[in-house]
Design a protein around this motif. Structure first.
Motif, PDB file in Angstrom:
ATOM      1  N   TYR A 118      -9.017  -0.404   1.871  1.00 26.81           N
ATOM      2  CA  TYR A 118      -7.713  -1.059   2.024  1.00 26.81           C
ATOM      3  C   TYR A 118      -7.476  -2.143   0.977  1.00 26.81           C
ATOM      4  CZ  TYR A 118      -7.102   1.289   6.508  1.00 26.81           C
ATOM      5  OH  TYR A 118      -6.950   2.225   7.490  1.00 26.81           O
TER       6      TYR A 118
ATOM      7  N   HIS B 178      -2.764  -7.173   2.430  1.00 26.87           N
ATOM      8  CA  HIS B 178      -1.757  -6.976   1.375  1.00 26.87           C
ATOM      9  C   HIS B 178      -1.601  -8.238   0.532  1.00 26.87           C
ATOM     10  CE1 HIS B 178      -0.890  -3.158   2.936  1.00 26.87           C
ATOM     11  NE2 HIS B 178      -0.042  -3.482   3.881  1.00 26.87           N
TER      12      HIS B 178
ATOM     13  N   ASP C 162       0.821  -1.219   0.000  1.00 24.73           N
ATOM     14  CA  ASP C 162       0.000   0.000   0.000  1.00 24.73           C
ATOM     15  C   ASP C 162       0.856   1.272   0.000  1.00 24.73           C
ATOM     16  OD1 ASP C 162       1.026  -0.076   2.534  1.00 24.73           O
ATOM     17  OD2 ASP C 162      -0.903  -0.143   3.576  1.00 24.73           O
TER      18      ASP C 162
END
Lengths: 554, 554
Positions: free
Chosen positions: B272, B237, B173
């Motif tokens: 996210y 992630h 990110d």
């Protein structure tokens, strides 16, 4: 005489559903030969079980054919079923293996009071005839000395079994794999190769056992105080390297732990482990020596709670304790399932103030099984017509099969079998045959029985939620409740008197309801008690202890 | 007002005896701040226990001082005790964390019916004041987005807590560790650093999360059929990389498994996790797509028996099944203790004919914790006066302490604490203070109690050898035996009628002997029954089932 087109049957009875209890039967006409007779250790799925054996009923039923038992090497997953098998056989069947392996087996059989077994020692290159089988042994390298592979010539075809192996060009005892023999057999033509799949998912080439020596010596040399090395007691090459490193840096060696004491004794007597008497001292003489002159060779590399290392770490060893400033080397890998036990000991030792070296910090262990490059090399040397991966879990067998395809063996000639399946070989062609009785047998105390899933399920359930016994005595003359006794073990609420009182009241009213009028059968009451109690406990505690209702008329 | 020389007390209530249940209290005068409130999952040593919490009695006793709870990131070993703690606190204490972490916590609290908690969202660089504590949050990289480290300025000294971290220069990110902030705090002077010890025994530098991408994409691209990827559902992630790889090679993503569905939903809503709606499809729509256009993101990377992967592998999933030609990626490491469960699923999948990739075959997982070089780098940047390794087992804490010595922190300034110990900081100096009540609390169904060793020992014993109940009814009028009821669960010999009959006879004669003359107390009979039965069973079976004797007079 077998008919001209009789098949050679290859029947694995164990070893294809996990790393353990290896046992394969080879049958041609009226002759049968067994390779290996191993055990497996239980895991969480088999609570309370001592050992697991392959179900060898098929062998017992065909005992008259059994010409011999071949043991490739001295590890328990290849030898551990022998004490049980030999007691179940009515005749003395000869056992063929190396001097060291027979020495190790002899000790184990003695523990089971099995006297004068028919041992037949063989060497690298030895050839024996067992009925229709002409069998040649050839040296292989593994994490124990004197390991063999086996070549079998039969009228129906030729088979090679690698045994457990790695391809170590610099073995500690100088005994390399007998490549010349393997290539000679390959030239004769191998119809089926059975090969060790343990490391079939591991890329590369397993390092030589010799690679461990420098790291061991470095740590032992530089340790400020005593050094404790935990390893497998049968890993004589490793023990040799630890002894050599100790002597080289001027330390004496103490041996502790039952199997470590036994195996080093056997290995020294038979000439496999070499260390001068003056370099081995008794644990009770340790105090005469300064710490920096001591190496302790011990059991416990798997975190076994009763092992020497665990006892020393917990201050429960009769003659030795570990303290701050000591160095501990775990010269082994945890066997899957043992990781947490090993880690618990490492943590105890850390709290004592020890420096700990395991495989993650230094090259203090290498595997005894060949990795992908070695497995492919073996396949490439042998060029078998058919291939059967053995000695592994499903993942390993499949990975090994893929390696065989990469080396050029057609998929149709690769056979992944289950225990009890058979492979029939005729004129160099292999195909699946009928299955035989197989399975596992549990050794549970003195009871040696077929796996009983109910017993194990009950044990798991008892471990999860404990047990509640509910005894109800009913007066037969008037169907009234005489006594109710409720007690719990392994339940968090057993001391909660309010809850237990409520449960007792519930049982009483349930029984009274069922007994009203003409009464009810004991079975009806038992079921009623069990169900109402189970539901009550679930609603109050969200646990499901096993409820054992005992209903009696008095 | 606190006195001028009041100490800052640092009191770890969990996290120093294993990887789990992190909870540390910081106290100055009348103000207290908590960092993290985690749980731990039980292992074989705690059969039947659902969860383990730190004993936070000390916090409840000092609730009036508690100004806030800081959560560094959203993993359960940092958040999982919150539902219990919040219910035990009488006031609503504010909880400070990132948007994602609070989002994850919100879901968990809702499951426990905890309404409208006092959430306070903070960002990288946010500064808050809680009583005497001036607190700054700074970004760190870990295996979950939006993880923080914490800097605390107090009148007695400055403290930094790293939270869980690795130093990832190429995070997915783009949010790198806030090195500028760390160095600014270092310039202010850090009296005590608390730092993550998880990988303190691992040499080198943990690879970036980005290192996993190419391997994932390569496997997903070249798989002949569907690809199933099992990972941690909070590892956003990783999920992002799996989604990116899937989209890049023209595959659609299906999400299955309860926590995977929940977490991807929360992460997408909060921004996210980024994947276009058209690239996510429902499991029920899968049949419309050819196999080579499908990636299934699922739970089960730890071998959990009820997870999506386990259900699919065993043919028990409601909408999906795995079959030959599928590829499975285990994009995670087994947590210690889970190795065998994971391997069991891999074996099931191998038997189905799947290709399986785990960490041993491809770079499909990297750790979220920094290795030795990162830990030393952190110590070198921070240059703390005192150091307290946290978040690890004894081995890790000791290894981290050694790293600190290598970086130049004097041994006397390094403090390895146990849970419940305290460290007192005054004018930059740290020393050990008195201990507080601490320990562990077990969640066992609805019961939340101090660890009761008897209950667990009983469960382990029940799992080992099962249970025998022996009910004896004695006629009170003439001391004669009315009934004997013997039954066994989890014992291999329960169906052996000869043995059970002999045992019943033994109990009868034992009771008759004891009752001869004036009779005996119920307690005497109970003990007599237990001992004679135990000895009998040991001699006959070499097992020691738990014997529950119930003696009643009728």
């Amino acid at each position: 005489m077998p008919k001209k087109d009789s098949a050679l049957k290859i029947i694995p009875l164990g070893g294809l559903d996990g790393i353990g209890k290896n046992m394969t039967v080879f049958e041609y006409g009226n002759d049968m030969v067994m390779i290996d007779a191993g055990l497996m250790f239980p895991d969480d799925e088999q609570p309370g079980i001592d050992l697991i054996l392959p179900d060898y009923t098929y062998v017992l039923e065909n005992e008259d054919k059994l010409r011999g038992i071949i043991i490739t090497h001295g590890h328990e997953d290849h030898t551990g079923a022998l004490p049980y098998l030999l007691q179940d056989l009515t005749h003395k069947v000869p056992i063929y293996s190396s001097k060291l392996t027979l020495g190790i087996i002899e000790g184990k059989l003695a523990e089971h009071n099995i006297k004068s077994p028919k041992f037949r020692e063989v060497q690298d290159g030895s050839t024996i005839t067992l009925g229709a089988f002409n069998i040649t042994f050839f040296a292989m390298t593994h994490s124990i000395p004197a390991a063999f592979g086996v070549f079998m010539n039969t009228p129906a075809g030729n088979v090679m079994h690698t045994g457990d192996f790695k391809l170590d060009q610099t073995p500690i005892d100088g005994v390399r794999p007998n490549y010349a023999a393997i290539n000679r057999f390959a030239a004769e033509g191998i119809d089926v190769l059975l090969s060790d799949s343990t490391n079939a998912t591991r890329p590369g080439f397993t390092p030589s056992e010799a690679a461990v020596g420098p790291a061991l010596r470095h740590i032992i040399k530089n340790a400020p105080g005593r050094v404790f090395v935990a390893s497998f007691s049968s890993h004589i090459h490793r023990l040799q390297q630890i002894c050599d490193a100790s002597v080289a840096v001027g330390r004496k060696v103490v041996v502790t732990g039952r199997s470590m004491v036994t195996n080093t004794k056997v290995a020294r007597e038979l000439g496999y482990l070499r260390i001068a008497d003056e370099n081995i001292i008794d644990a009770y003489d340790l105090e005469k020596l300064p710490d920096e002159q001591i190496v302790v060779l011990c059991t416990g590399s798997q975190g076994e709670p009763l092992s020497a290392l665990a006892r020393m770490a917990n201050g429960e060893h009769k003659s030795l304790s570990i303290h701050e400033g000591d160095t501990v080397i775990i010269s082994a890998n945890p066997i899957p399932g043992n990781e947490k036990s090993v880690q618990a000991i490492i943590n105890s030792l850390s709290k004592l103030g020890c420096d700990i070296y395991d495989k993650s910090q230094a090259l203090v262990h290498v595997s005894g099984h060949g990795s992908q490059e070695e497995l492919k090399l073996m396949l490439a040397m042998v060029k078998p017509r058919n291939f059967m991966p053995v000695h592994g879990e499903a993942q390993h067998l499949r990975a090994h099969a893929k390696l065989a395809q990469q080396v050029g063996i057609p998929e149709r000639n690769i056979f992944i079998l289950d225990n009890g399946d058979s492979l029939e070989v005729r004129h160099g062609k292999a195909r699946r045959g009928p299955s035989v009785d197989s399975g596992v047998v549990y050794v549970d105390g003195l009871s040696i029985t077929d796996a009983n899933p109910v017993v194990l399920r009950d044990r798991q359930r008892l471990a999860q939620d404990g047990v509640i016994t509910c005894v109800v005595a009913i007066r037969s003359r008037n169907h009234s409740v005489d006594t109710i006794d409720l007690s719990g073990r392994g339940v968090s609420f057993a001391t909660d008197e309010v809850l237990m009182g409520d449960a007792r009241d519930l049982v009483r009213s349930q029984v009274e309801r069922l007994e009203k009028g003409n009464g009810a059968s004991i079975d009806t009451v038992r079921k009623g008690v069990r169900n109402s109690l189970s539901n009550f406990l679930w609603s109050k505690t969200h646990t499901r202890p096993m409820v054992i209702p005992v209903v009696m008329e008095v």
